[in-house]
Design an enzyme around this catalytic site. Sequence first.
Site, mmCIF file in Angstrom:
data_model
loop_
_atom_site.group_PDB
_atom_site.id
_atom_site.type_symbol
_atom_site.label_atom_id
_atom_site.label_comp_id
_atom_site.label_asym_id
_atom_site.label_seq_id
_atom_site.Cartn_x
_atom_site.Cartn_y
_atom_site.Cartn_z
ATOM 1 N NE ARG A 276 -7.505 5.427 2.167
ATOM 2 C CZ ARG A 276 -8.291 4.366 2.856
ATOM 3 N NH1 ARG A 276 -9.454 4.744 2.980
ATOM 4 N NH2 ARG A 276 -7.738 3.343 3.279
ATOM 5 N NE ARG B 16 -9.915 7.413 -3.708
ATOM 6 C CZ ARG B 16 -11.026 7.892 -3.475
ATOM 7 N NH1 ARG B 16 -11.801 8.828 -4.267
ATOM 8 N NH2 ARG B 16 -11.902 7.062 -2.559
ATOM 9 N NE ARG C 107 -4.065 -1.445 0.312
ATOM 10 C CZ ARG C 107 -5.198 -1.449 0.861
ATOM 11 N NH1 ARG C 107 -5.453 -0.360 1.276
ATOM 12 N NH2 ARG C 107 -6.407 -2.379 0.825
ATOM 13 C CG ASP D 24 -8.419 -3.232 -4.425
ATOM 14 O OD1 ASP D 24 -8.119 -2.584 -3.424
ATOM 15 O OD2 ASP D 24 -9.508 -4.245 -4.000
ATOM 16 C CE1 TYR E 274 -12.991 -7.378 1.403
ATOM 17 C CE2 TYR E 274 -11.022 -8.956 0.928
ATOM 18 C CZ TYR E 274 -11.510 -7.769 1.544
ATOM 19 O OH TYR E 274 -10.476 -6.992 2.497
HETATM 20 O O1 CP3 Z 1 0.105 -1.627 -2.403
HETATM 21 C C1 CP3 Z 1 -0.250 -0.708 -3.230
HETATM 22 O O2 CP3 Z 1 0.068 0.581 -3.431
HETATM 23 C C2 CP3 Z 1 -0.959 -0.941 -4.699
HETATM 24 C C3 CP3 Z 1 -2.310 -0.805 -4.551
HETATM 25 C C4 CP3 Z 1 -3.210 -1.700 -3.664
HETATM 26 C C5 CP3 Z 1 -4.378 -1.310 -3.282
HETATM 27 N N1 CP3 Z 1 -5.060 -2.450 -2.808
HETATM 28 C C6 CP3 Z 1 -5.127 -0.069 -3.547
HETATM 29 C C7 CP3 Z 1 -6.219 0.439 -2.525
HETATM 30 C C8 CP3 Z 1 -2.989 -2.990 -3.228
HETATM 31 C C9 CP3 Z 1 -1.868 -4.080 -3.374
HETATM 32 C C10 CP3 Z 1 -4.142 -3.510 -2.650
HETATM 33 C C11 CP3 Z 1 -4.652 -4.791 -2.230
HETATM 34 C C12 CP3 Z 1 -5.695 -5.256 -1.483
HETATM 35 N N2 CP3 Z 1 -7.072 -4.641 -1.535
HETATM 36 C C13 CP3 Z 1 -5.846 -6.110 -0.301
HETATM 37 C C14 CP3 Z 1 -4.567 -7.046 0.135
HETATM 38 C C15 CP3 Z 1 -3.771 -6.267 0.974
HETATM 39 C C16 CP3 Z 1 -4.177 -5.787 2.422
HETATM 40 O O3 CP3 Z 1 -4.326 -4.776 2.810
HETATM 41 O O4 CP3 Z 1 -4.577 -6.919 3.053
HETATM 42 C C17 CP3 Z 1 -6.985 -5.972 0.170
HETATM 43 C C18 CP3 Z 1 -7.715 -6.884 1.263
HETATM 44 C C19 CP3 Z 1 -7.713 -5.167 -0.819
HETATM 45 C C20 CP3 Z 1 -9.477 -4.951 -0.507
HETATM 46 C C21 CP3 Z 1 -9.385 -3.576 -0.253
HETATM 47 N N3 CP3 Z 1 -9.343 -2.381 -1.053
HETATM 48 C C22 CP3 Z 1 -10.182 -2.927 0.859
HETATM 49 C C23 CP3 Z 1 -10.543 -3.738 1.994
HETATM 50 C C24 CP3 Z 1 -10.197 -1.641 0.677
HETATM 51 C C25 CP3 Z 1 -10.854 -0.530 1.589
HETATM 52 C C26 CP3 Z 1 -10.267 -0.357 2.903
HETATM 53 C C27 CP3 Z 1 -8.813 0.234 2.826
HETATM 54 O O5 CP3 Z 1 -7.938 -0.256 3.332
HETATM 55 O O6 CP3 Z 1 -8.594 1.371 2.008
HETATM 56 C C28 CP3 Z 1 -9.688 -1.407 -0.552
HETATM 57 C C29 CP3 Z 1 -9.523 0.126 -1.245
HETATM 58 C C30 CP3 Z 1 -7.928 0.373 -1.812
HETATM 59 N N4 CP3 Z 1 -7.393 -0.204 -2.414
HETATM 60 C C31 CP3 Z 1 -7.467 1.664 -1.288
HETATM 61 C C32 CP3 Z 1 -6.162 1.611 -1.902
HETATM 62 C C33 CP3 Z 1 -5.221 2.775 -2.217
HETATM 63 C C34 CP3 Z 1 -8.244 3.072 -0.725
HETATM 64 C C35 CP3 Z 1 -9.190 3.406 -1.468
HETATM 65 C C36 CP3 Z 1 -9.336 4.955 -1.574
HETATM 66 O O7 CP3 Z 1 -8.426 5.812 -2.184
HETATM 67 O O8 CP3 Z 1 -10.328 5.328 -0.871
#
Ligand code: CP3
Length: 644
Positions: free
Chosen positions: A331, A340, A327, A376, A452
Site C-alpha cells: 500500500r 486495489r 512487503r 499471503d 492466526y
Molecule cells: O512481501 C511482499 O511484497 C509479498 C507479499 C506479502 C503479503 N503478505 C501481502 C499483503 C507477504 C510476504 C506477506 C506475508 C505476511 N502476511 C505476513 C508475514 C510478514 C509480516 O509482515 O510479518 C503476515 C503476518 C501476513 C498476514 C497479513 N496479511 C496481515 C496481518 C495483513 C493485514 C495487515 C497488513 O499489514 O496489511 C495482511 C494483508 C496483506 N498482505 C497486504 C499485503 C500487500 C495488505 C492488503 C491490502 O492491500 O489491503
Amino acid sequence: MGFDGRRVVSFESRRAQEMADLVARQGGAPLSAPTMREIPVEQNAEALAFAERLFGGGFDVVLLLTGVGTRMLAKAVETKYSRERFAEGLKGVVTVARGPKPVAALREMGLKPTVLVPEPNTWRDVLTTLDRQSPVAGKRVAVQEYGQPNPELIEGLKGRGAEVTAVPVYQWALPEDLGPLRHAIREIAGGRADFALFTSATQARHLFQVAEADGTAGALREGFRRVCIGSIGPIASEGILAEGLKADYEPDSPHMGELVRDLARRGGDLLHKKRTAHEGGIDTHGWRRVDMAWGAEAERRAATADSAFMKACRREKADYTPIWLMRQAGRYQREYRELRATVPFLDLCKTPDLAAEVTLMAVDRLGADAAIIFADILLVLEPMGVDLEFSKGEGPVIHNPVRTAQDVDRLREVTGEELGYVFEALRVTRRALRPDIPLIGFAGAPFTVASYAVEGGGSRHYEHTKGLMYRDKGAWDALMERLTRLLTGYLNAQIAAGADAVQLFDSWVGCLSPDDYAAFVLPHMKRLIDGLKKPTPVLHFGTGNPSLLELMKQAGGDVIGLDWRVDLADAWARLGDDVAVMGNLDPIALFASPNEIRRQAQRILDKAAGRPGHIFNLGHGILPGASPDHVAVLVDAVHELSAR
Ligand code: CP3
C-alpha cells in the site's frame, strides 16, 4: 549516473528550459520540442457573458478546472467589472475547485471553494466528488474550460441531469515555429531518442496533430516502440493512450522534478526491458509487465544462479550487497493502491496475472535484487476449511478459529498443492522477470500461521495460542504437524513452479521463550525445512526475540532473517559463519531523511563488514505510510555504498 548521456525529449513549452535543466542535471542530453502556445482570449465574449449571467443569478454551480484558467477568467471579467463584483457573484453559487491550483486562484480573490476535488482529480474524480458532496441534477452548471474542452466531463454532468454551459477562457495553439517539434519527431522516428516526457495530454495530441499533417505519424508511432515514455500522471497518460501509445512510467505524485528524477534512477532498466521486448516481437504499445519474455530457459537459469542474491544465499562473494524488502509490493505504492481500489485483496492474490503484475511492478520501481511473489501467508488456511476474510482496516479475520482438539481434528488434511493460483502466478512471474533477478516463494511458518488460526486474527498476547499449547500438547502437535505437512508440500510446489528461493515468515514466534520454542516449535520447523527440495536456498525469518536466533539456526535455513532489535555483527557471531544473514534495518528508518537513511544503511553494511552472505533488508515489512522515494533512496544507497 542518472540518464548516462541518453537523449531525453520533452514537449514542454513555457517550462522548456526548466525541464531541460532538470534532465541535464541528471546526466541526460535534453531535446526540447515545444508543442503548445498559449493564446489569451483578449476580448473574451464567453467570459463576459458568463459573468453577466452569474450576476443575474443564472448559475447554481461553477466548476473551476485549472488555476491558470480561473485567473484568466477573472482577468477577462475585470476588463468590464470590478474584482469585488466578480467575487460577490461567485459567493452566491457552489464553487467546485479541481485540486489545489484553482483553490489558490480563488484565495487571491478572497474566496474559498464550496467543494474541493481530491487528487488525482481526473474528470472521473470531479464527478464522483460532486455525486457525494453536491449532486448536480437539475442544477445550472458553468464549466470553466482551459485549453481543450473536456467532453467526458460535460457528458457526465449532462447524464446526471445538469444544464451545462461551457465557459472557454483560454486556448492552446501550436507553436509558431514548428522546427524543434519536427526535429524531435525525426529523432524519435529514426531511433535516436531514448526517453520522452509528457506533462499534459495536450502535448501528446499536438505532437500527433503535427505528425499527421506532415505524414510522419506512422513512423513516429513506430519509433515510440523503442522509447521509454514517462508521463506526469493519469490525465497525461490518458492523452498518451488516446494516441495509441502507452506510458511506461508515472511518478507517485505529479511533479516534473519527480518524473525526471525517477526515470534517471530506474529508466535505464525500463528502457532496456522495453527494447528487449520489442526485439522479441512484443507489441510495446499495449504490453503489460507479465507479457515480457526474455529468451532461452538455460541462459535464464544461469543468469539467476549468478545473481548477487543467489551468491549471498550461498555465502559467495558478490560485486555488491543485494537488497530486497519484505512487503516490497504494497500500500505504500501509488500503483498498488490504484489497483486495489478496483480489486479486493484476496481476489488480487487469486488472479495470477494480477499477482504477477504487482510482483514485477515492485521490482521495476524499487530496483530490488530479488522479487517476492505476491500472495499471503494466510492463504493456506482456506483449503483446510478455515473461513478467512481480509476486512478493511482490520486486517485478517478468521470466522471459525481453531481453539480445541476437536477443531484441529475437523481441519481438512491438504497437501499444499491446492493453491494452484499461487503456482500459476509464480510461473507467469518467472517468465516475465528479468533473468538476473531471483524469484522468492514464501509461506508462513507453522507457529505464525497457527497463531492466526487459533486467535482468529492478529493478537497482542497470544493467549488462545499459548493456551492450547500449554493445555493440550497433543492437540498442539497435531495442529503443527498438519500445518507442517501442508507447508512442506506448498513450498515444494512453489519451487517446482519457479521459485528460486523460499522464505519462511515466523513473524510472531518472538512471543515465545527459548525453552517453549525448543519444545513446541523447533521440531516442526526442522522437519519442514529438512523436507524442502535442495539446493533451493531457504530464508528463515523471525522477529521479536533475539534469544531465539541459535535455535532458529538449529531448525534450519541457509539465511537467517534478523529484525532490528539485534546488532547484526553480534547476531552473526552467535550464529556462526556457516549461515548467511538478512535484514536488520528498522522499517521506521524509512521515515527519516534521505541522509539519515544513507547513514543507517552504512551502519548496517559496516556491521556486515563485506563478509560474503549478507542480504540487505528491513527487520520487518515496509509500512503503508513509507515514502516510495525513500525506499528507492535506500536501495540506491546500499548498491552504492557496498559496491566492491
Ligand atoms: O512481501 C511482499 O511484497 C509479498 C507479499 C506479502 C503479503 N503478505 C501481502 C499483503 C507477504 C510476504 C506477506 C506475508 C505476511 N502476511 C505476513 C508475514 C510478514 C509480516 O509482515 O510479518 C503476515 C503476518 C501476513 C498476514 C497479513 N496479511 C496481515 C496481518 C495483513 C493485514 C495487515 C497488513 O499489514 O496489511 C495482511 C494483508 C496483506 N498482505 C497486504 C499485503 C500487500 C495488505 C492488503 C491490502 O492491500 O489491503
